[in-house]
Design a protein around this motif. Structure first.
Motif, PDB file in Angstrom:
ATOM      1  N   GLY A  27       0.831  -0.995   0.002  1.00 45.19           N
ATOM      2  CA  GLY A  27      -0.077  -0.036   0.140  1.00 45.19           C
ATOM      3  C   GLY A  27       0.929   1.397  -0.066  1.00 45.19           C
ATOM      4  O   GLY A  27       1.777   1.537   0.831  1.00 45.19           O
ATOM      5  N   ILE A  28       0.515   2.339  -0.555  1.00 45.42           N
ATOM      6  CA  ILE A  28       1.288   3.473  -0.978  1.00 45.42           C
ATOM      7  C   ILE A  28       0.437   4.495  -0.617  1.00 45.42           C
ATOM      8  O   ILE A  28      -0.684   4.826  -1.175  1.00 45.42           O
ATOM      9  CB  ILE A  28       1.719   3.503  -2.503  1.00 45.42           C
ATOM     10  CG1 ILE A  28       2.677   2.477  -2.780  1.00 45.42           C
ATOM     11  CG2 ILE A  28       2.736   4.933  -2.545  1.00 45.42           C
ATOM     12  CD1 ILE A  28       2.776   2.452  -4.455  1.00 45.42           C
ATOM     13  N   GLU A  29       0.855   5.421   0.574  1.00 43.90           N
ATOM     14  CA  GLU A  29      -0.012   6.536   0.858  1.00 43.90           C
ATOM     15  C   GLU A  29       0.900   7.696   1.239  1.00 43.90           C
ATOM     16  O   GLU A  29       1.955   7.394   2.046  1.00 43.90           O
ATOM     17  CB  GLU A  29      -0.926   5.955   1.967  1.00 43.90           C
ATOM     18  CG  GLU A  29      -1.712   6.862   2.617  1.00 43.90           C
ATOM     19  CD  GLU A  29      -2.570   7.726   1.724  1.00 43.90           C
ATOM     20  OE1 GLU A  29      -2.741   9.109   1.802  1.00 43.90           O
ATOM     21  OE2 GLU A  29      -3.437   7.091   1.039  1.00 43.90           O
ATOM     22  N   GLU A  30       0.593   8.839   0.826  1.00 42.51           N
ATOM     23  CA  GLU A  30       1.299   9.930   1.357  1.00 42.51           C
ATOM     24  C   GLU A  30       0.904  10.578   2.669  1.00 42.51           C
ATOM     25  O   GLU A  30       1.663  11.287   3.336  1.00 42.51           O
ATOM     26  CB  GLU A  30       1.537  10.949   0.482  1.00 42.51           C
ATOM     27  CG  GLU A  30      -0.008  11.931   0.183  1.00 42.51           C
ATOM     28  CD  GLU A  30       0.505  13.018  -0.809  1.00 42.51           C
ATOM     29  OE1 GLU A  30       1.640  13.520  -0.512  1.00 42.51           O
ATOM     30  OE2 GLU A  30      -0.406  13.325  -1.531  1.00 42.51           O
ATOM     31  N   SER A  31      -0.479  10.333   3.135  1.00 38.49           N
ATOM     32  CA  SER A  31      -0.738  11.056   4.560  1.00 38.49           C
ATOM     33  C   SER A  31      -0.484  10.061   5.449  1.00 38.49           C
ATOM     34  O   SER A  31      -0.732   8.929   5.806  1.00 38.49           O
ATOM     35  CB  SER A  31      -2.282  10.951   4.479  1.00 38.49           C
ATOM     36  OG  SER A  31      -2.687  11.351   5.599  1.00 38.49           O
ATOM     37  N   PRO A  32       0.516  10.522   6.469  1.00 35.30           N
ATOM     38  CA  PRO A  32       1.167   9.791   7.558  1.00 35.30           C
ATOM     39  C   PRO A  32      -0.212   9.633   8.518  1.00 35.30           C
ATOM     40  O   PRO A  32      -0.041   8.207   9.216  1.00 35.30           O
ATOM     41  CB  PRO A  32       2.053  10.736   8.176  1.00 35.30           C
ATOM     42  CG  PRO A  32       1.839  12.069   7.770  1.00 35.30           C
ATOM     43  CD  PRO A  32       1.240  11.910   6.393  1.00 35.30           C
ATOM     44  N   GLU A  33      -1.084  10.352   8.705  1.00 36.52           N
ATOM     45  CA  GLU A  33      -2.320  10.168   9.613  1.00 36.52           C
ATOM     46  C   GLU A  33      -3.099   8.838   9.074  1.00 36.52           C
ATOM     47  O   GLU A  33      -3.532   8.055   9.657  1.00 36.52           O
ATOM     48  CB  GLU A  33      -3.015  11.225   9.664  1.00 36.52           C
ATOM     49  CG  GLU A  33      -2.818  12.641  10.377  1.00 36.52           C
ATOM     50  CD  GLU A  33      -1.843  13.332   9.079  1.00 36.52           C
ATOM     51  OE1 GLU A  33      -1.172  14.474   9.576  1.00 36.52           O
ATOM     52  OE2 GLU A  33      -1.824  13.136   8.046  1.00 36.52           O
ATOM     53  N   MET A  34      -3.267   8.817   7.685  1.00 32.69           N
ATOM     54  CA  MET A  34      -4.040   7.806   7.290  1.00 32.69           C
ATOM     55  C   MET A  34      -3.228   6.324   7.250  1.00 32.69           C
ATOM     56  O   MET A  34      -3.887   5.369   7.253  1.00 32.69           O
ATOM     57  CB  MET A  34      -4.641   7.995   5.846  1.00 32.69           C
ATOM     58  CG  MET A  34      -5.321   9.403   5.678  1.00 32.69           C
ATOM     59  SD  MET A  34      -6.294   9.515   4.338  1.00 32.69           S
ATOM     60  CE  MET A  34      -7.814   8.450   4.678  1.00 32.69           C
ATOM     61  N   LEU A  35      -1.958   6.474   6.942  1.00 33.43           N
ATOM     62  CA  LEU A  35      -1.269   5.482   7.213  1.00 33.43           C
ATOM     63  C   LEU A  35      -1.146   4.754   8.229  1.00 33.43           C
ATOM     64  O   LEU A  35      -0.832   3.677   8.527  1.00 33.43           O
ATOM     65  CB  LEU A  35       0.270   5.953   6.524  1.00 33.43           C
ATOM     66  CG  LEU A  35       1.073   4.523   5.625  1.00 33.43           C
ATOM     67  CD1 LEU A  35       0.370   3.974   4.574  1.00 33.43           C
ATOM     68  CD2 LEU A  35       2.343   4.804   5.487  1.00 33.43           C
ATOM     69  N   ALA A  36      -1.045   5.647   9.302  1.00 31.93           N
ATOM     70  CA  ALA A  36      -1.017   5.115  10.786  1.00 31.93           C
ATOM     71  C   ALA A  36      -2.132   4.427  11.038  1.00 31.93           C
ATOM     72  O   ALA A  36      -2.191   3.275  11.472  1.00 31.93           O
ATOM     73  CB  ALA A  36      -0.907   6.269  11.821  1.00 31.93           C
ATOM     74  N   VAL A  37      -3.456   4.834  10.375  1.00 33.75           N
ATOM     75  CA  VAL A  37      -4.441   3.941  10.693  1.00 33.75           C
ATOM     76  C   VAL A  37      -4.594   2.516   9.751  1.00 33.75           C
ATOM     77  O   VAL A  37      -4.793   1.770  10.235  1.00 33.75           O
ATOM     78  CB  VAL A  37      -5.892   4.706  10.140  1.00 33.75           C
ATOM     79  CG1 VAL A  37      -7.014   3.816  10.275  1.00 33.75           C
ATOM     80  CG2 VAL A  37      -6.033   5.894  11.109  1.00 33.75           C
ATOM     81  N   ALA A  38      -3.483   2.679   8.668  1.00 36.76           N
ATOM     82  CA  ALA A  38      -3.770   1.287   7.870  1.00 36.76           C
ATOM     83  C   ALA A  38      -2.761   0.366   8.547  1.00 36.76           C
ATOM     84  O   ALA A  38      -2.997  -0.855   8.654  1.00 36.76           O
ATOM     85  CB  ALA A  38      -3.060   1.767   6.415  1.00 36.76           C
ATOM     86  N   ARG A  39      -1.859   1.078   9.147  1.00 46.22           N
ATOM     87  CA  ARG A  39      -0.776   0.026  10.101  1.00 46.22           C
ATOM     88  C   ARG A  39      -1.518  -0.595  11.105  1.00 46.22           C
ATOM     89  O   ARG A  39      -1.235  -1.669  11.377  1.00 46.22           O
ATOM     90  CB  ARG A  39       0.398   1.093  10.579  1.00 46.22           C
ATOM     91  CG  ARG A  39       1.255   1.322   9.466  1.00 46.22           C
ATOM     92  CD  ARG A  39       2.496   2.060  10.076  1.00 46.22           C
ATOM     93  NE  ARG A  39       3.548   2.213   9.059  1.00 46.22           N
ATOM     94  CZ  ARG A  39       4.042   3.886   8.994  1.00 46.22           C
ATOM     95  NH1 ARG A  39       3.589   4.628   9.953  1.00 46.22           N
ATOM     96  NH2 ARG A  39       4.779   4.104   8.058  1.00 46.22           N
ATOM     97  N   GLN A  40      -2.464   0.214  11.847  1.00 46.72           N
ATOM     98  CA  GLN A  40      -3.274  -0.497  12.886  1.00 46.72           C
ATOM     99  C   GLN A  40      -4.191  -1.504  12.466  1.00 46.72           C
ATOM    100  O   GLN A  40      -4.154  -2.624  13.112  1.00 46.72           O
ATOM    101  CB  GLN A  40      -3.961   0.865  13.654  1.00 46.72           C
ATOM    102  CG  GLN A  40      -3.139   1.757  14.401  1.00 46.72           C
ATOM    103  CD  GLN A  40      -3.807   2.877  14.858  1.00 46.72           C
ATOM    104  OE1 GLN A  40      -5.168   3.210  14.783  1.00 46.72           O
ATOM    105  NE2 GLN A  40      -3.033   3.784  15.514  1.00 46.72           N
TER     106      GLN A  40
END
Length: 224
Positions: A27-40
């Protein structure tokens, strides 16, 4: 398989089921906030074959050439030829590409287009190209097929990377250049390969304050 503009990872779970245990999803995402949710989400669900890259699509560096890519409800990325060349250059020749999302309905459908604007305004920087969002992608691919859905207010596109496609010319790694997260960062702990093994022929920053459109099963369009 690449999930370009993956957001909070809504499509990652569906894609990992498609590639199977021997494959993987990046998964490629530039928003750190959204990527943090993806990691969770990946850690909580135990997605061992999902890796995440914090980067714009223009700058993402993928360690292997993948077999497919999904552009799901990422209009701004589709309007960036630089982003598309970078992603397509990270795919194997002949790889599948799928894109889907919203678009303008026929001009006479004024009420429908007013609703479409209200639904997509929080997620796009510009509505340029919204009448034909796949216009840049179709110039870089072949075997293009487009199907309009939702009375013309959405679309699904499939295509393939040309067999003679060359990877993009890159100026070399720069400090801080994006790379795939380690398995520990995404809850992955196995040695499974990141991508499916070949079996013959076969950007935009979004606000985490509002939920993303859902990503249904199929060739990849979030709700138009």
């Amino acid at each position: 398989m690449l999930d370009v503009g993956c957001g909070t990872g809504l499509c990652c779970g569906l894609l990992r089921e498609k590639v199977g245990a021997r494959g993987g999803v990046v998964g490629i995402e530039e928003s750190p906030e959204m990527l943090a949710v993806a990691r969770q989400n990946a850690t909580r669900a135990g997605w061992r074959n999902v890796s995440l890259v914090e980067s714009s699509a223009e700058d993402a560096r993928i360690p292997e050439r993948a077999d497919a890519a999904l552009f799901c409800a990422v209009h701004d990325i589709l309007q960036s030829p630089e982003a598309l060349r970078n992603i397509l250059g990270s795919l194997r020749p002949g790889a599948w590409v799928a894109a889907g999302g919203g678009k303008w309905a026929p001009r006479l459908m004024l009420a429908a287009n007013a609703y479409i604007r209200s639904q997509h305004a929080p997620y796009v920087r510009s509505f340029d190209g919204f009448d034909r969002p796949w216009r840049h992608l179709e110039r870089l691919t072949e075997d293009v097929r487009v199907r309009e859905v939702g009375f013309g207010g959405g679309y699904l596109m499939t295509a393939r990377v040309p067999a003679g496609a060359a990877p993009p010319v890159r100026s070399g790694d720069r400090p801080g250049q994006a790379a795939a997260d380690s398995p520990a960062a995404t809850g992955a702990t196995t040695g499974r390969p990141a991508f499916p093994r070949p079996r013959g022929r076969r950007g935009s920053r979004r606000s985490p304050a509002r939920p993303e459109p859902g990503c249904p099963p199929g060739p990849g369009a979030r709700r138009p």
